[in-house]
Design a protein around this motif. Structure first.
Motif, short mmCIF file in Angstrom:
data_model
loop_
_atom_site.label_atom_id
_atom_site.label_comp_id
_atom_site.label_asym_id
_atom_site.label_seq_id
_atom_site.Cartn_x
_atom_site.Cartn_y
_atom_site.Cartn_z
N ARG A 105 17.40 4.69 21.51
CA ARG A 105 18.02 3.59 22.25
C ARG A 105 19.55 3.71 22.31
NH1 ARG A 105 13.96 1.71 19.12
NH2 ARG A 105 12.18 0.86 20.22
N SER A 106 20.02 4.90 22.62
CA SER A 106 21.46 5.08 22.76
C SER A 106 21.85 5.58 24.14
CB SER A 106 21.97 6.08 21.69
OG SER A 106 21.35 7.35 21.86
N ASN A 107 20.89 5.60 25.07
CA ASN A 107 21.21 6.02 26.43
C ASN A 107 21.98 4.93 27.15
OD1 ASN A 107 18.46 4.96 26.05
ND2 ASN A 107 18.39 4.92 28.30
N ALA A 108 22.94 5.35 27.96
CA ALA A 108 23.92 4.42 28.52
C ALA A 108 23.32 3.37 29.45
CB ALA A 108 25.00 5.21 29.25
N TYR A 109 22.20 3.67 30.08
CA TYR A 109 21.65 2.70 31.04
C TYR A 109 21.26 1.39 30.36
CZ TYR A 109 19.12 0.64 34.90
OH TYR A 109 18.71 -0.23 35.88
N TYR A 130 24.82 11.97 26.42
CA TYR A 130 23.95 13.15 26.30
C TYR A 130 22.79 12.87 25.35
CZ TYR A 130 22.45 17.94 25.64
OH TYR A 130 21.70 19.09 25.61
N PRO A 131 21.56 13.23 25.69
CA PRO A 131 21.16 14.07 26.82
C PRO A 131 20.85 13.32 28.11
CG PRO A 131 19.28 13.70 25.40
CD PRO A 131 20.44 13.00 24.76
N TRP A 132 21.17 12.02 28.16
CA TRP A 132 20.87 11.22 29.36
C TRP A 132 22.13 11.09 30.23
CZ3 TRP A 132 19.95 9.29 24.35
CH2 TRP A 132 18.63 9.43 23.90
N ILE A 133 22.68 12.20 30.67
CA ILE A 133 23.95 12.13 31.39
C ILE A 133 23.80 11.46 32.75
CG2 ILE A 133 24.89 14.11 30.16
CD1 ILE A 133 24.35 15.83 32.55
N ASP A 134 22.59 11.47 33.32
CA ASP A 134 22.38 10.80 34.60
C ASP A 134 22.63 9.30 34.50
OD1 ASP A 134 21.76 13.16 35.89
OD2 ASP A 134 19.61 12.96 35.58
N ASP A 135 22.43 8.72 33.31
CA ASP A 135 22.70 7.29 33.13
C ASP A 135 24.16 6.97 33.45
OD1 ASP A 135 20.13 7.32 32.21
OD2 ASP A 135 20.54 6.19 30.38
N ILE A 136 25.08 7.78 32.95
CA ILE A 136 26.50 7.57 33.21
C ILE A 136 26.79 7.72 34.69
CG2 ILE A 136 28.83 8.43 32.76
CD1 ILE A 136 27.87 7.25 30.28
N LEU A 137 26.22 8.75 35.30
CA LEU A 137 26.46 8.99 36.72
C LEU A 137 26.02 7.79 37.56
CD1 LEU A 137 25.19 12.69 36.81
CD2 LEU A 137 27.57 11.94 36.99
N GLY A 138 24.89 7.22 37.23
CA GLY A 138 24.42 6.04 37.96
C GLY A 138 25.31 4.83 37.76
#
Length: 266
Positions: A105-109, A130-138
């Motif tokens: 539960r540390s992904n940015a979304y 990281y590793p959920w870099i798409d969260d930041i992009l969104g």
């Protein structure tokens, strides 16, 4: 404002445990939670916890120490939301670590409801989630004036991930939101961070220029923005640089005996 922060902190000692029914209403699957790995740990707010509900959770405990992880999470949410309000009043950004520091539960979304709830607060999201870099992009695409990605530590974790993220950030957000600072303990680590940043910037921007996405002068401006100017604007460091420069000049004059030494010289 520091006094207000201290007042909020004092609420830590006035928090009251929620009743069992209230706790189940807030987390219906509470019976499935493990005491060793509570599901309430992470960068998110408990569902349905409005500001009023969080305020109500800050009542005195009947018995000292008579609380569980749901009570702790309720207080943490309340405290953090108050800090978000204060940050908006002072127009200062809030930095939040995202990604690998704690994998669960540390992904940015997960921060999206918080960002949505505080439209006047600026959030700096560190480490690329990281590793959920798409969260930041969104998030930066939807909230370009309130979410600021900071690529610190990302190339040390994965150079390729840093290259990919910077390349896509340039495409989905404006050049004034991307930051890159250092987060090192030693001079060797700092130098290594600088080399990794140079490598990622050179790789991404040379490709963008070669593809005709931007001109070489535009790439040079972007480098200055990412490594210096964006942070200066975001953290309002112009006054600090001018004050420091002036203080150092006065200190040098005092050292050379040109002016009497005063504590205010340094």
């Amino acid at each position: 404002n520091m006094g207000e922060i201290m007042n909020i902190w004092r609420l830590r000692f006035k928090c009251k445990r929620q009743s069992e029914d209230q706790a189940r209403a807030l987390a219906p699957n509470r019976t499935e939670l493990s005491p060793k790995t509570p599901a309430t740990i992470g960068i998110f707010l408990l569902p349905g916890r409005t500001s009023e509900a969080l305020t109500r959770s800050a009542n005195p405990f009947k018995n000292k120490g008579n609380y569980d992880h749901l009570d702790i999470k309720a207080f943490q949410d309340y405290l953090f939301m108050k800090i978000c309000e204060i940050a908006a009043e002072l127009d200062v950004p809030i930095q939040i670590h995202t990604g690998l520091g704690r994998l669960t539960r540390s992904n940015a979304y997960l921060l999206q409801p918080l960002i949505e709830a505080f439209p006047m607060t600026k959030f700096v999201l560190l480490h690329g989630s990281y590793p959920w870099i798409d969260d930041i992009l969104g998030l930066v695409h939807v909230y370009p004036k309130r979410v600021f990605p900071d690529l610190v530590w990302l190339p040390q974790i994965s150079t390729e991930a840093a290259v990919r993220m910077l390349s896509e950030l340039i495409e989905v957000t404006n050049s004034h939101s991307i930051c890159w600072r250092d987060d090192s303990w030693t001079s060797k680590e700092t130098y290594g961070s600088l080399l990794s940043a140079q490598h990622v910037l050179a790789t991404v921007l040379s490709n963008k220029v070669h593809q005709g996405y931007m001109s070489l002068p535009d790439a040079q401006v972007l480098v200055a923005n990412i490594l210096r100017d964006n942070a200066k604007r975001l953290y309002k460091l112009d006054w600090w640089f001018s004050t420091t420069r002036s203080s150092l000049a006065e200190a040098e004059k005092a050292w050379r005996g040109l002016v009497p030494f005063r504590a205010s010289n340094i």
